[in-house]
Write a protein that holds these residues in place. Sequence first.
Motif, PDB file in Angstrom:
ATOM      1  N   THR A  91      -9.155-105.991 -25.830  1.00  0.00           N
ATOM      2  CA  THR A  91      -8.543-104.712 -26.457  1.00  0.00           C
ATOM      3  C   THR A  91      -8.290-104.685 -27.907  1.00  0.00           C
ATOM      4  OG1 THR A  91      -7.069-104.713 -24.442  1.00  0.00           O
ATOM      5  CG2 THR A  91      -6.433-103.462 -26.393  1.00  0.00           C
ATOM      6  N   GLN A  92      -8.059-105.813 -28.654  1.00  0.00           N
ATOM      7  CA  GLN A  92      -8.224-105.761 -30.022  1.00  0.00           C
ATOM      8  C   GLN A  92      -9.725-105.604 -30.650  1.00  0.00           C
ATOM      9  OE1 GLN A  92      -5.211-105.544 -30.942  1.00  0.00           O
ATOM     10  NE2 GLN A  92      -4.604-106.048 -28.864  1.00  0.00           N
ATOM     11  N   ILE A  93     -10.772-106.107 -29.853  1.00  0.00           N
ATOM     12  CA  ILE A  93     -12.060-106.153 -30.360  1.00  0.00           C
ATOM     13  C   ILE A  93     -12.540-104.756 -30.329  1.00  0.00           C
ATOM     14  CG2 ILE A  93     -14.533-106.875 -29.963  1.00  0.00           C
ATOM     15  CD1 ILE A  93     -13.091-109.763 -29.331  1.00  0.00           C
ATOM     16  N   MET A  94     -12.149-104.121 -29.145  1.00  0.00           N
ATOM     17  CA  MET A  94     -12.585-102.932 -28.814  1.00  0.00           C
ATOM     18  C   MET A  94     -11.786-101.876 -30.047  1.00  0.00           C
ATOM     19  SD  MET A  94     -12.766-102.638 -24.680  1.00  0.00           S
ATOM     20  CE  MET A  94     -11.570-101.336 -24.541  1.00  0.00           C
ATOM     21  N   ALA A  95     -10.679-102.193 -30.317  1.00  0.00           N
ATOM     22  CA  ALA A  95     -10.011-101.284 -31.178  1.00  0.00           C
ATOM     23  C   ALA A  95     -10.735-101.336 -32.487  1.00  0.00           C
ATOM     24  CB  ALA A  95      -8.422-101.722 -31.350  1.00  0.00           C
ATOM     25  N   ILE A 114      -6.012 -97.182 -40.531  1.00  0.00           N
ATOM     26  CA  ILE A 114      -5.570 -97.914 -41.245  1.00  0.00           C
ATOM     27  C   ILE A 114      -4.555 -98.962 -40.273  1.00  0.00           C
ATOM     28  CG2 ILE A 114      -4.019 -98.948 -43.184  1.00  0.00           C
ATOM     29  CD1 ILE A 114      -5.249 -96.505 -44.640  1.00  0.00           C
ATOM     30  N   ALA A 115      -3.691 -98.076 -39.492  1.00  0.00           N
ATOM     31  CA  ALA A 115      -2.589 -98.633 -38.830  1.00  0.00           C
ATOM     32  C   ALA A 115      -3.287 -99.384 -37.595  1.00  0.00           C
ATOM     33  CB  ALA A 115      -1.698 -97.404 -38.243  1.00  0.00           C
ATOM     34  N   LEU A 116      -4.361 -99.004 -36.728  1.00  0.00           N
ATOM     35  CA  LEU A 116      -5.018 -99.352 -35.983  1.00  0.00           C
ATOM     36  C   LEU A 116      -5.686-100.937 -36.389  1.00  0.00           C
ATOM     37  CD1 LEU A 116      -5.800 -99.512 -33.059  1.00  0.00           C
ATOM     38  CD2 LEU A 116      -7.626 -98.095 -33.703  1.00  0.00           C
ATOM     39  N   ALA A 117      -6.265-100.703 -37.348  1.00  0.00           N
ATOM     40  CA  ALA A 117      -6.887-101.896 -37.826  1.00  0.00           C
ATOM     41  C   ALA A 117      -6.066-103.126 -38.328  1.00  0.00           C
ATOM     42  CB  ALA A 117      -7.706-101.625 -39.259  1.00  0.00           C
ATOM     43  N   VAL A 118      -4.868-102.539 -38.881  1.00  0.00           N
ATOM     44  CA  VAL A 118      -3.837-103.775 -39.143  1.00  0.00           C
ATOM     45  C   VAL A 118      -3.122-104.361 -37.782  1.00  0.00           C
ATOM     46  CG1 VAL A 118      -1.543-104.029 -40.067  1.00  0.00           C
ATOM     47  CG2 VAL A 118      -3.210-102.832 -41.440  1.00  0.00           C
ATOM     48  N   VAL A 119      -2.871-103.524 -36.706  1.00  0.00           N
ATOM     49  CA  VAL A 119      -2.437-104.132 -35.692  1.00  0.00           C
ATOM     50  C   VAL A 119      -3.341-104.723 -34.938  1.00  0.00           C
ATOM     51  CG1 VAL A 119      -1.665-103.190 -33.292  1.00  0.00           C
ATOM     52  CG2 VAL A 119      -0.494-102.027 -35.251  1.00  0.00           C
ATOM     53  N   ALA A 120      -4.721-104.359 -34.931  1.00  0.00           N
ATOM     54  CA  ALA A 120      -5.754-105.322 -33.976  1.00  0.00           C
ATOM     55  C   ALA A 120      -5.983-106.433 -34.890  1.00  0.00           C
ATOM     56  CB  ALA A 120      -6.947-104.127 -34.255  1.00  0.00           C
ATOM     57  N   VAL A 121      -6.085-106.573 -36.183  1.00  0.00           N
ATOM     58  CA  VAL A 121      -6.387-107.881 -36.696  1.00  0.00           C
ATOM     59  C   VAL A 121      -4.993-108.562 -36.714  1.00  0.00           C
ATOM     60  CG1 VAL A 121      -6.491-108.796 -38.832  1.00  0.00           C
ATOM     61  CG2 VAL A 121      -7.924-106.951 -38.288  1.00  0.00           C
ATOM     62  N   ALA A 122      -3.624-108.140 -36.702  1.00  0.00           N
ATOM     63  CA  ALA A 122      -2.686-108.945 -36.487  1.00  0.00           C
ATOM     64  C   ALA A 122      -2.392-109.564 -35.132  1.00  0.00           C
ATOM     65  CB  ALA A 122      -1.396-108.230 -36.903  1.00  0.00           C
ATOM     66  N   ALA A 123      -2.721-108.923 -34.299  1.00  0.00           N
ATOM     67  CA  ALA A 123      -2.783-109.278 -32.948  1.00  0.00           C
ATOM     68  C   ALA A 123      -3.743-110.367 -32.575  1.00  0.00           C
ATOM     69  CB  ALA A 123      -3.001-107.804 -31.895  1.00  0.00           C
ATOM     70  N   LEU A 124      -5.248-110.250 -33.070  1.00  0.00           N
ATOM     71  CA  LEU A 124      -6.122-111.206 -32.829  1.00  0.00           C
ATOM     72  C   LEU A 124      -5.562-112.297 -33.483  1.00  0.00           C
ATOM     73  CD1 LEU A 124      -9.447-109.149 -33.579  1.00  0.00           C
ATOM     74  CD2 LEU A 124      -8.788-110.472 -31.428  1.00  0.00           C
ATOM     75  N   VAL A 125      -4.985-112.343 -34.789  1.00  0.00           N
ATOM     76  CA  VAL A 125      -4.835-113.608 -35.368  1.00  0.00           C
ATOM     77  C   VAL A 125      -3.432-114.292 -34.491  1.00  0.00           C
ATOM     78  CG1 VAL A 125      -3.218-114.389 -37.264  1.00  0.00           C
ATOM     79  CG2 VAL A 125      -5.286-113.067 -37.770  1.00  0.00           C
ATOM     80  N   LEU A 126      -2.571-113.744 -33.828  1.00  0.00           N
ATOM     81  CA  LEU A 126      -1.428-114.289 -32.997  1.00  0.00           C
ATOM     82  C   LEU A 126      -2.014-114.604 -31.608  1.00  0.00           C
ATOM     83  CD1 LEU A 126       0.931-111.222 -33.527  1.00  0.00           C
ATOM     84  CD2 LEU A 126       0.982-113.597 -34.434  1.00  0.00           C
ATOM     85  N   LEU A 127      -3.274-113.839 -31.298  1.00  0.00           N
ATOM     86  CA  LEU A 127      -3.673-114.414 -29.860  1.00  0.00           C
ATOM     87  C   LEU A 127      -4.359-115.665 -30.044  1.00  0.00           C
ATOM     88  CD1 LEU A 127      -4.609-110.977 -28.682  1.00  0.00           C
ATOM     89  CD2 LEU A 127      -2.920-112.444 -27.584  1.00  0.00           C
ATOM     90  N   VAL A 128      -5.128-115.940 -31.267  1.00  0.00           N
ATOM     91  CA  VAL A 128      -6.032-117.001 -31.153  1.00  0.00           C
ATOM     92  C   VAL A 128      -5.025-118.202 -31.885  1.00  0.00           C
ATOM     93  CG1 VAL A 128      -8.163-115.848 -30.956  1.00  0.00           C
ATOM     94  CG2 VAL A 128      -6.923-116.540 -33.303  1.00  0.00           C
ATOM     95  N   ASN A 129      -4.035-118.100 -32.287  1.00  0.00           N
ATOM     96  CA  ASN A 129      -3.215-119.023 -32.732  1.00  0.00           C
ATOM     97  C   ASN A 129      -2.701-120.200 -31.933  1.00  0.00           C
ATOM     98  OD1 ASN A 129      -0.248-120.133 -33.377  1.00  0.00           O
ATOM     99  ND2 ASN A 129      -0.697-119.388 -35.193  1.00  0.00           N
ATOM    100  N   PRO A 130      -3.111-121.633 -32.311  1.00  0.00           N
ATOM    101  CA  PRO A 130      -2.701-122.572 -31.642  1.00  0.00           C
ATOM    102  C   PRO A 130      -1.500-122.953 -30.625  1.00  0.00           C
ATOM    103  CG  PRO A 130      -3.671-123.293 -33.675  1.00  0.00           C
ATOM    104  CD  PRO A 130      -3.242-121.822 -33.794  1.00  0.00           C
ATOM    105  N   GLU A 131      -0.329-122.278 -31.146  1.00  0.00           N
ATOM    106  CA  GLU A 131       0.802-122.194 -30.702  1.00  0.00           C
ATOM    107  C   GLU A 131       0.751-121.258 -29.365  1.00  0.00           C
ATOM    108  OE1 GLU A 131       5.537-121.080 -31.586  1.00  0.00           O
ATOM    109  OE2 GLU A 131       4.077-121.337 -33.122  1.00  0.00           O
TER     110      GLU A 131
END
Length: 146
Positions: A91-95, A114-131
């Motif tokens: 979903t984030q990659i498609m966004a 801008i809002a969509l890009a910020v949300v998508a990048v933030a979500a990707l960072v959170l999703l690939v986080n080791p935790e």
Amino acid sequence: MSSEQTPTTPDITGPRPRRLTYAALLAALEGLALVVGGVWIVVLGLTGHPDDRQQAVTGGITLVVLALLPLLAARGLLGRRSWSRGPAVITQIMALPVAYNLLQADSMAIPAGIALAVVAVAALVLLVNPETTRALGIRGPGNAEK
């Protein structure tokens, strides 16, 4: 069944990591935005004067159906289901290309991009986080139990 064949499940007894919760909330926010946009397009298509009423209704229904992906992913992330990270990442990659196209417009779409890009990048960072990965029970290459 030997211990090598015994499937392992993530430890879901502890508290859910905040990063995982935030990723789920961002995915749910995107899903809700798609539902709202889809319903808006359908309503405008039926009550307004679109150039092509059928195309407007079809586009709106498509957005509502597409909203199922991030909404199901958000629910899975909240439930610590390992399968849910894949749809959330997709979903984030498609966004990202959608955000790029919105940023190229000379209109009120730029803030949305801008809002969509910020949300998508933030979500990707959170999703690939080791935790997040550990909380979902996902093992990467080289981390397989022996």
